[in-house]
Design an enzyme around this catalytic site. Structure first.
Site, PDB file in Angstrom:
ATOM      1  N   GLY A 212       2.764   9.245  -1.734  1.00 21.29           N
ATOM      2  CA  GLY A 212       3.745   8.415  -2.427  1.00 21.29           C
ATOM      3  C   GLY A 212       4.893   9.257  -2.910  1.00 21.29           C
TER       4      GLY A 212
ATOM      5  N   CYS B 299      -2.180  13.810   0.038  1.00 22.64           N
ATOM      6  CA  CYS B 299      -0.908  14.225  -0.569  1.00 22.64           C
ATOM      7  C   CYS B 299      -0.843  13.817  -2.042  1.00 22.64           C
ATOM      8  CB  CYS B 299       0.270  13.688   0.243  1.00 22.64           C
ATOM      9  SG  CYS B 299       1.808  14.530  -0.167  1.00 22.64           S
ATOM     10  N   TYR B 300      -0.085  12.794  -2.388  1.00 23.82           N
ATOM     11  CA  TYR B 300      -0.067  12.344  -3.787  1.00 23.82           C
ATOM     12  C   TYR B 300      -1.486  12.025  -4.254  1.00 23.82           C
ATOM     13  CZ  TYR B 300       0.896   9.381  -7.873  1.00 23.82           C
ATOM     14  OH  TYR B 300       0.920   8.840  -9.124  1.00 23.82           O
TER      15      TYR B 300
ATOM     16  N   HIS C   6      -0.719  15.345   5.822  1.00 25.53           N
ATOM     17  CA  HIS C   6      -0.813  13.938   6.244  1.00 25.53           C
ATOM     18  C   HIS C   6      -1.563  13.829   7.573  1.00 25.53           C
ATOM     19  CE1 HIS C   6       1.832  12.052   3.238  1.00 25.53           C
ATOM     20  NE2 HIS C   6       2.399  13.242   3.200  1.00 25.53           N
TER      21      HIS C   6
ATOM     22  N   GLU D 162      -2.571  11.246   8.899  1.00 30.68           N
ATOM     23  CA  GLU D 162      -2.282   9.962   9.556  1.00 30.68           C
ATOM     24  C   GLU D 162      -1.083  10.020  10.497  1.00 30.68           C
ATOM     25  OE1 GLU D 162      -1.792  10.794   6.454  1.00 30.68           O
ATOM     26  OE2 GLU D 162      -0.132   9.730   5.508  1.00 30.68           O
TER      27      GLU D 162
ATOM     28  N   SER E 276       6.125 -18.734  21.654  1.00 26.48           N
ATOM     29  CA  SER E 276       7.351 -18.121  22.170  1.00 26.48           C
ATOM     30  C   SER E 276       7.070 -17.284  23.412  1.00 26.48           C
ATOM     31  CB  SER E 276       7.922 -17.204  21.096  1.00 26.48           C
ATOM     32  OG  SER E 276       7.002 -16.142  20.870  1.00 26.48           O
TER      33      SER E 276
ATOM     34  N   ASP F 111       1.560 -12.576  19.858  1.00 31.22           N
ATOM     35  CA  ASP F 111       1.072 -13.102  18.575  1.00 31.22           C
ATOM     36  C   ASP F 111       0.952 -14.626  18.594  1.00 31.22           C
ATOM     37  OD1 ASP F 111       1.520 -10.469  17.993  1.00 31.22           O
ATOM     38  OD2 ASP F 111       3.295 -10.822  16.769  1.00 31.22           O
TER      39      ASP F 111
ATOM     40  N   LYS G 102      -0.806  -5.261  15.267  1.00 36.79           N
ATOM     41  CA  LYS G 102      -0.428  -5.718  16.609  1.00 36.79           C
ATOM     42  C   LYS G 102      -1.391  -5.225  17.696  1.00 36.79           C
ATOM     43  CE  LYS G 102       3.241  -7.300  19.091  1.00 36.79           C
ATOM     44  NZ  LYS G 102       4.076  -8.389  18.598  1.00 36.79           N
TER      45      LYS G 102
END
Ligand code: XMP
Length: 519
Positions: free
Chosen positions: A63, A89-90, A175, A177, A232, A236, A375
C-alpha cells in the site's frame, strides 16, 4: 438436464486485505491460480471476514502509506487464529510493527533487486540461493518481532523474508505477485500447498462452481419470471447467457442489439455461435439509429453517452414486448465489483459504464452470476460450458465498440477504415500465432493525412495506427516488439486492402501514460 445440485463443496478461501496497493488484485489472482480461492476486503472489514469459518489464510497487501505515519487499524485477531498470514511490503512492515519489531525509513529499494536466501523453508522451496525480486519500498523492517527469524536478505542487508518460529506468519518485503519477480508464482504455490496445506482435491477450480452458480440463479428467479440478458458476443455476456439458460431454460431471453460498431463479420458470427449453443437470441439491428446520432460527434465521452442512451432506448423497446421480464442478467466481473466500491473519488478517465443504469430504466432486478470471478476464470467456465475456443479467447472489446477507435469527428468513412484495418490486424496476429498471447490488438484512425503514391499518382490518405498490447488486467499495458515480418504484412495489407489509407504506424507507448483505446 438438471444442473441443480447444491452439494458442491464450497472452496476454502484466503482473505486479501487491500491496503490500497495497485497490486492487491494481482495477489488474489495469483492465489486463485495457485489453487486457493481469494477475496479482497478493506482493512475495516477484516474482523467480520475472519468470523466466517471457511477462512484458510490472510494476506496483507502492499500500500502507498507508511506504518510510521498511519494509525494501524486491523484486528490483531489474525495473529491468534493459527491460520497462515502472509504480509507483503506494507503488510510485512505492518506485521513487524504490530508484533513488536522495528520499522525505519531508509533510502529504499525500487525495481529488480537481488536477495540471498539464508535458510530453507517451505515458502521458498525451489528457489535458488540468490534470486531477483521486484521491490518498491522506502520503509524497511530494521528489527524483526521477537520470535521471528530472517529467511532472506536483500543486497542492502534489509530483511527480505521473515517468519515466526512458532506460528505460520510470514512477511516478505518484495512483491511476489508481479511478473518481474521471476519465482513469484512458485512462492504463491508454496504458500498455498505447503504452508496453507491445500490438497490437490481441494484446489479452487472456477469451472467446478458452475452447478452452484446455476443453482443460485434458479433460486433467485421466480417460477414465472423471465431473465433478459444483453449479449454482445463477448465472453462475459455469452457465459452469463448460457448459465442463465441452464438455470431457467427458455425463460432466459438473450437480446443482441447491433449498434453498428462491431468488428467485421462480428454480428453474424455472434448470432451463429449463440444459436449453436442452443440460445434463441432476439436480434435487433439498430445500427442506423446509432450511426445517425454519432455522425459528426467529436468528443468520445459524448459518444459513449449517446451510445449508452440509445442502447437503453432500443433495449427498453424490445424488453417492453417481453411479457414477464423481471430480471436483467449482466456479465459484471469481480474487478468491477471491487472497483465500484473501492476507488471512491478516483479520477474517472473514461466512463466504461456500458449497460449501467439500464436496470433502473427498465425497472428490472439485476443478476450478476460472474461477480466473483476474474476474466481468465470466466474463460475457464466458458470452456467447461462448451463454448467455442474462438469465442472464449476473443479479445476484450469495448461496449461502445469501434466508436472509441475513431479519433476526431466520427464519420462512417473512418468507422469503416477502423473496422477493416482491425480485422487485418487480428487476422495477421492469428496467422503468426500471436493473437492469444496479447490482450488486445486493433487499428484506430484519426484525421491526419499522409501523401502517398498509387501507381504514379499522388494519393493523399489516412494514417492508421496499429495498437497491440499485453496486459494482465487492462490497468497497465505494454506493447510487444512484433517481428518485422508481421508488421510488414499488416502494413501492406492495410494500405492495399483498405481504401483511403496510405500510412500505417505502430503505437509504442505503454499504459500509463497512454490508455489502451485512443479515446
Ligand atoms: P483504456 O482505453 O481505458 O481501456 O486503457 C481499458 C480497457 O477497457 C476497454 N474500454 C472499454 N470497455 N466500455 C467498455 O466496456 C468502454 O467505454 C471502454 N473504453 C475502453 C478497453 O478496450 C480496454 O480493454
Amino acid at each position: 438436464m438438471d444442473m441443480g445440485t447444491t452439494d458442491v463443496e464450497q472452496p476454502r478461501k484466503a482473505i486479501v486485505v487491500n491496503f490500497g496497493g495497485q497490486y492487491a488484485h494481482l495477489i488474489a489472482r495469483r492465489l486463485r491460480e495457485a489453487g486457493l480461492f481469494a477475496v479482497l476486503v478493506q482493512p475495516e472489514q477484516l474482523e467480520d471476514a475472519l468470523r466466517q469459518d471457511d477462512v484458510a489464510a490472510v494476506v496483507l497487501s502492499g500500500g502507498p502509506k507508511s506504518v510510521l505515519e498511519e494509525e494501524i487499524r486491523i484486528t490483531p485477531a489474525i495473529f491468534e487464529a493459527q491460520i497462515p498470514v502472509l504480509g507483503i511490503c506494507y503488510g510485512h512492515q505492518l506485521i513487524a510493527k504490530m508484533l513488536g519489531g522495528r520499522v525505519e525509513r531508509g533510502p529504499g529499494e525500487y525495481g529488480d533487486t537481488k536477495v540471498s536466501l539464508l535458510e530453507d523453508d517451505p515458502l521458498l522451496a525451489g528457489l535458488d540461493r540468490e534470486e531477483t525480486v521486484w521491490m518498491s519500498h522506502g520503509d524497511y523492517v530494521a528489527a524483526p518481532p521477537p520470535g521471528f527469524k530472517i529467511l532472506a536478505v536483500s543486497e542492502r542487508g534489509y530483511i527480505a523474508v521473515m517468519k515466526s518460529v512458532e506460528r505460520p506468519i510470514y512477511g516478505v518485503q518484495f512483491h511476489p505477485e508481479v511478473s518481474h519477480t521471476a519465482k513469484g508464482r512458485l512462492i504463491f504455490s508454496n504458500f498455498v500447498e505447503k504452508v496453507v496445506g491445500i490438497r490437490p482435491s481441494q484446489r479452487w477450480d472456477p469451472a467446478s462452481q458452475i452447478p452452484s452458480i446455476v443453482e443460485r440463479i434458479r433460486a433467485a428467479v421466480g417460477p414465472h419470471e423471465k431473465v433478459l440478458v444483453a449479449v454482445s458476443g463477448g465472453v462475459d455476456s455469452t457465459v452469463t447467457a448460457v448459465l442463465t439458460a441452464r438455470a431457467v431454460g427458455e425463460r432466459a431471453v438473450p437480446i443482441f442489439v447491433n449498434h453498428g460498431l462491431f468488428r467485421e463479420g462480428e454480428p453474424e458470427e455472434v448470432l451463429s455461435a449463440l444459436k449453436r449453443l442452443g440460445l434463441d437470441v432476439v436480434y435487433v439491428d439498430a445500427s442506423e439509429k446509432f450511426l445517425a446520432r454519432l455522425e459528426g460527434v467529436e468528443d468520445c465521452e459524448e459518444r459513449r453517452r449517446i451510445i449508452g442512451e440509445t442502447f437503453a432506448e432500443v433495449f427498453a423497446e424490445v424488453a417492453a414486448k417481453i411479457e414477464g421480464a423481471g430480471w436483467l442478467a449482466q456479465g459484471t466481473l469481480y474487478p468491477d465489483v471491487i472497483e465500484s466500491g473501492a476507488v471512491k473519488g478516483a479520477d474517472r478517465i473514461k466512463s466504461h459504464h456500458n449497460v449501467a443504469g439500464l436496470p433502473q430504466w427498465l425497472g428490472l432486478k439485476v443478476l450478476e452470476p460472474l461477480r466473483d470471478f476474474y476474466k481468465d476464470e470466466v474463460r475457464a467456465i466458458g470452456r467447461a460450458l462448451g463454448l467455442p475456443e474462438e469465442l472464449v479467447s476473443r479479445h476484450p472489446f469495448p461496449g461502445p465498440g469501434l466508436a472509441v477507435r475513431v479519433m476526431g469527428r466520427f464519420t462512417r468513412e473512418k468507422l469503416e477504415i477502423a473496422r477493416r484495418a482491425s480485422r487485418i490486424v487480428e487476422e495477421e496476429l492469428r496467422r503468426a500465432g500471436l493473437h492469444d498471447k496479447v490482450w488486445q490488438a486493433f487499428a484506430a484512425v484519426g484525421d491526419d493525412k499522409w501523401v502517398g503514391v498509387k501507381g504514379d499518382a499522388r494519393a493523399v490518405g489516412h494514417v492508421v495506427i496499429v495498437r497491440v498490447v499485453q496486459s494482465e488486467d487492462a490497468m497497465t499495458a505494454d506493447w510487444p516488439e512484433l517481428d518485422k515480418e508481421v508488421l510488414s504484412r499488416i502494413s501492406s495489407r492495410i494500405t492495399s486492402e483498405v481504401s483511403g489509407v496510405v500510412m500505417v504506424a505502430y503505437a509504442v507507448t505503454p499504459k500509463p501514460p497512454a490508455t489502451i483505446e485512443p479515446c
